[in-house]
Design an enzyme around this catalytic site. Structure first.
Site: not given
Lengths: 476, 144
Positions: A95, A399, A475
């Site tokens: 990603d 992160h 979500k």
């Protein structure tokens, strides 16, 4: 991970010295407790990264590191093209430029709380999320090329946002060096209607409030005050980024053989930066980064529309946009000289310290805002980049929280509906496209983000500035 | 630990999910592996017969890489068609490492059941294609 395998070499810093074919040491930044919980695969993968050509100083892992694809998630490594340095698919991930941006709203928790249900519903219906979701923007491959070159700048030029936003995005919203010819037609076709979509898995859109401030000076520079409401968006380059990873695994796999680079794990495939294959991959990564920046910019526009409608007093102003799956060319001090390095951050956030010219003037004294996403039930954090972090990790920090259990284990333990009901009981409203997704993302499936952030702060990688608590979450 | 359903199963991985297919032929194992992957997106396939079909082909440099390429090709087609695939008619060339055939399934708009989560890509992690105990097994971890 067996802590006895490591040598303590500083506050929350652990090392495996060079051995075998390692060219540099492997270094993990974490507390003793986090090291003990950490997957032993992290060390194995880090040692593999340390053996790649042209790596400088060390192969590093952040406090939230876990087993990844070639690189550990939370892995950082810099390569010098002048020393035969390489670029690797595993160091960027599937990603490309997945990241987070956080926006101030100018509102307090008290001003938002009565509208929260309505806001959550409106965001859930306005922001495409979940499997197969499509955005309103349809782009032919030729039109998509403009996105891949322009990034967030493209989005702003089309009316999705304000030009001031660009100042507060890494690379000022447009990653240089992007060449759409390096991206396959398949990748472009897949992205046809995915600009302006959230995706699924761990991606989210969250309304949060500032719960605690640790560094008043930096908080003030970032516009953060206690009880202030912010919005965070976590997503990436969608199908285009995934297809770039898939395509270049094959290209760099062949290149590694062509240039006789021994590869210990298939996703660590790489090519010299100064080779046709390496240059091509870097151009494609730049396209992926721009795609993600455009995506988060369009989503910002959708969020602003919702707030304009429901809370017109709100002024959504971008604090910063960080990417945590990238390879970027940066200037760093190494061996007493300034060097131009290709820094890979896979599941790690750039965290530039004070004074860096890449930062907007407003943040040059405080350092870069470093946004750390937590879970929908616990907390997220905003940190500030530090001078010591520049020295230790090329200006990189953690992160997120990192998973504590697998998705399958989470599915066995929780039901999506129950997770959402428990969160509602705590006053956190969640709208999810998938109950399976909600169960997999249950807060208990993640490590304690506070421990990760404390370890990051103690190691000197970045400074704690503020803690954010969730109020409502969308979500995928 | 794994959960098996008619020749396919998912298995544990720290952050993502492993998919495994079994069969008496390579083709069956690849098809079952694909079902394992799509079971993450679609918990239970509709009872009606598949309503859409696409041609599928891919090549790679070894058998494990071919299995990964096969799953990634299906994900790409699924994205473009906005579909989930469940039935596969394929032939594998084990010398050229090539798959050719078709995939059939349902368009997302025609599926009434709630969908699961998106699979971003198939990876080489724990990728394996082998013949053991009289059957073919194909597996890898997928990024979700």
């Amino acid at each position: 991970m067996d802590i006895k395998l490591l040598k303590e070499c500083g506050e929350n810093c652990w090392e495996i010295p060079c051995q075998g074919d390692m060219r540099v040491p492997a270094r993990i930044f974490a507390s003793r407790a986090l090291i003990k919980e950490m997957d032993s695969k992290v060390l194995e993968q880090l040692m593999n990264v340390a053996s790649l050509p042209g790596i400088v100083k060390a192969a590093m892992a952040m406090p939230d590191a876990h087993w990844g694809y070639g690189f550990p998630i939370g892995g950082v490594a810099a390569f010098d093209p002048a020393e035969g340095g390489v670029i690797s698919v595993g160091g960027v991930g599937y990603d490309v430029s997945c990241g987070v941006r956080t926006l101030l709203t100018g509102l307090t928790r008290e001003e938002v709380v009565s509208k929260l249900e309505e806001l959550a519903d409106a965001l859930f219906s306005s922001v495409p999320a979940g499997v197969g979701s499509e955005g309103a923007i349809k782009l032919s491959p030729a039109k998509l090329d403009e996105v891949l070159v322009g990034g967030a700048m493209w989005a702003v030029s089309r009316g999705y946002g304000e030009s001031e936003d660009l100042e507060y995005v890494e690379e000022r919203g447009c990653m240089p060096g992007a060449d759409p010819a390096a991206v396959s037609d398949m990748a472009k076709k897949r992205q046809h209607r995915q600009v302006g979509t959230l995706g699924s898995g761990n991606h989210y859109l969250e309304i949060q409030y500032v719960d605690e401030i640790y560094d008043r000076s930096a908080a003030s520079a970032f516009g953060l005050e206690e009880q202030a409401v912010v919005v965070s968006i976590h997503c990436g380059s969608r199908a285009l980024g995934h297809q770039i990873g898939t395509d270049y695994i094959q290209v760099l796999g062949r290149a590694a053989r062509k240039y006789n680079i021994p590869i210990k794990e298939k996703e660590l495939v790489c090519a010299p930066i100064e080779s046709d294959e390496g240059r091509s991959y870097f151009k494609a990564v730049a396209c992926g980064i721009n795609c993600a920046l455009a995506n988060r910019q369009v989503l910002t526009h959708l969020v602003r529309q919702v707030f304009d409608r429901l809370l017109p007093k709100a002024q959504l102003q971008l604090i910063y946009d960080v990417s945590h799956n990238t390879c970027k060319v940066e200037e760093h001090e190494a061996g007493g000289a300034k060097r131009r390095l290709f820094v890979h951050r896979k599941g790690a956030t750039r965290a530039f310290g004070p004074g860096r010219s890449e930062l907007p003037p407003r943040y040059r004294e405080a350092g870069q805002p470093v946004i750390i996403g937590g879970t929908m039930g616990t907390a997220s954090y905003i940190l500030a980049g530090s001078a010591s972090g520049e020295e230790l990790t090329w200006g990189s920090a953690c992160h997120g929280a990192g998973r504590a259990m697998s998705r399958r284990q989470a599915l066995k333990r929780w039901k999506g509906k129950k997770v959402l009901a428990e969160l509602a009981h705590q006053g956190i409203i969640v709208r999810s496209a998938s109950m399976r997704g909600a169960a997999e993302e249950a807060p208990g499936a993640y490590k304690d983000v506070s421990q990760v952030v404390d370890a990051t702060h103690a190691a000197g990688l970045a400074r704690k500035v503020a803690r954010l608590r969730p109020l409502a979450c969308v979500k995928g | 630990m794994s959960r098996e359903r008619r020749g396919f199963e998912t298995f544990e991985h720290g952050a993502d999910i492993g998919v495994r297919g079994r069969g008496s032929t390579l083709e069956e194992a690849f098809a079952s592996g694909a079902r394992a992957m799509f079971s993450i997106v679609l918990e239970s396939p509709p009872s009606c017969p598949p309503s859409c079909s696409v041609p599928v082909s891919c090549t790679s440099f070894d058998m494990e890489a071919l299995f990964v390429a096969w799953l990634n090709e299906l994900l790409a087609q699924a994205d473009m068609e906005r579909a989930v695939f469940w039935e596969f008619a394929i032939e594998i060339d084990p010398v050229e490492f090539a798959v050719q055939g078709s995939a059939s399934g349902w368009r997302l708009d025609d599926i009434e059941a709630e969908l699961g989560v998106e699979v971003k890509g198939a990876t080489f992690t724990l990728a394996k294609v082998e013949h053991m105990d009289g059957e073919w097994v194909a597996q890898c971890v997928v990024d979700v």
